[in-house]
Design a protein around this motif. Structure first.
Motif, PDB file in Angstrom:
ATOM      1  N   GLN A 134      65.661  16.235  23.029  1.00 32.40           N
ATOM      2  CA  GLN A 134      65.693  17.429  22.188  1.00 32.40           C
ATOM      3  C   GLN A 134      66.712  17.240  21.078  1.00 32.40           C
ATOM      4  OE1 GLN A 134      65.857  21.291  24.227  1.00 32.40           O
ATOM      5  NE2 GLN A 134      67.699  21.695  23.064  1.00 32.40           N
ATOM      6  N   LEU A 178      68.280  19.303  17.599  1.00 32.92           N
ATOM      7  CA  LEU A 178      68.251  20.567  16.868  1.00 32.92           C
ATOM      8  C   LEU A 178      69.290  20.587  15.779  1.00 32.92           C
ATOM      9  CD1 LEU A 178      70.621  22.949  17.729  1.00 32.92           C
ATOM     10  CD2 LEU A 178      69.515  22.505  19.889  1.00 32.92           C
ATOM     11  N   ASN A 211      65.834  24.339  13.447  1.00 33.46           N
ATOM     12  CA  ASN A 211      64.889  23.223  13.539  1.00 33.46           C
ATOM     13  C   ASN A 211      65.073  22.537  14.883  1.00 33.46           C
ATOM     14  OD1 ASN A 211      64.191  23.627  10.768  1.00 33.46           O
ATOM     15  ND2 ASN A 211      65.994  22.468  10.195  1.00 33.46           N
ATOM     16  N   VAL A 212      64.005  22.510  15.674  1.00 34.67           N
ATOM     17  CA  VAL A 212      64.069  21.868  16.991  1.00 34.67           C
ATOM     18  C   VAL A 212      62.919  20.878  17.094  1.00 34.67           C
ATOM     19  CG1 VAL A 212      64.020  22.206  19.485  1.00 34.67           C
ATOM     20  CG2 VAL A 212      65.104  23.924  18.026  1.00 34.67           C
TER      21      VAL A 212
END
Length: 161
Positions: free
Chosen positions: A48, A50, A67-68
């Motif tokens: 992940q 971000l 924003n991921v």
């Protein structure tokens, strides 16, 4: 949703006003480069990434974009899927300046946006034919504190050289 607070230390200070004007999906991308991969005995690897972007769009109006990007890999590092979400919101912040304003825009706003990101990623994965993906919660206050301490350490290191 409005949160009005005043500075307890200075009762004469103007009240800080915060409100959410709109929350919207700015961009969504989904890729499953290897199609549906057969179930694996090994645990998938979830990565992940971000970041947050803040844009002033008016006097007291800010667009915050969380924003991921999540990529899921299985077995021999084959990418099962990749999803990128840009979740945005318009926020009114009055009476806050400097560090207080920065804190609100980089912690409070992303904290409000993150549940929308989680739902979008989970829903997109399921619609793409994959099992549900529930991202763990993120403590944006801790991330902010760490970024501030790293910036301070860098500033001190630059001052000594």
């Amino acid at each position: 949703m409005t949160d009005n607070t005043t500075e307890a230390a200075n009762p004469q200070a103007p009240a800080v006003q915060f409100s959410v004007q709109r929350i919207y999906l700015k961009d969504l991308s989904f890729e499953a480069p290897n199609g549906i991969i057969s179930p694996s005995k090994s645990q998938p690897k979830v990565n992940q990434d971000l970041n947050t972007q803040v844009n002033r769009v008016g006097d007291d109006l800010f667009e915050v974009v969380l924003n991921v990007t999540v990529s899921v890999k299985v077995d021999d590092e084959k990418t099962a899927f990749l999803v990128e979400v840009h979740q945005a919101g318009l926020f009114v912040v009055k009476g806050a300046e400097g560090a207080q304003l920065q804190h609100m825009l980089t912690t409070v706003c992303p904290t409000i946006l993150f549940p929308y990101v989680r739902e979008t990623i989970d829903s997109t994965a399921v619609r793409g034919g994959f099992p549900p993906l529930a991202l763990p919660p993120i403590n944006f206050d801790a991330l902010f504190a760490r970024a501030m301490s790293e910036a301070q350490a860098k500033k001190e290191a630059d001052a000594t050289h």
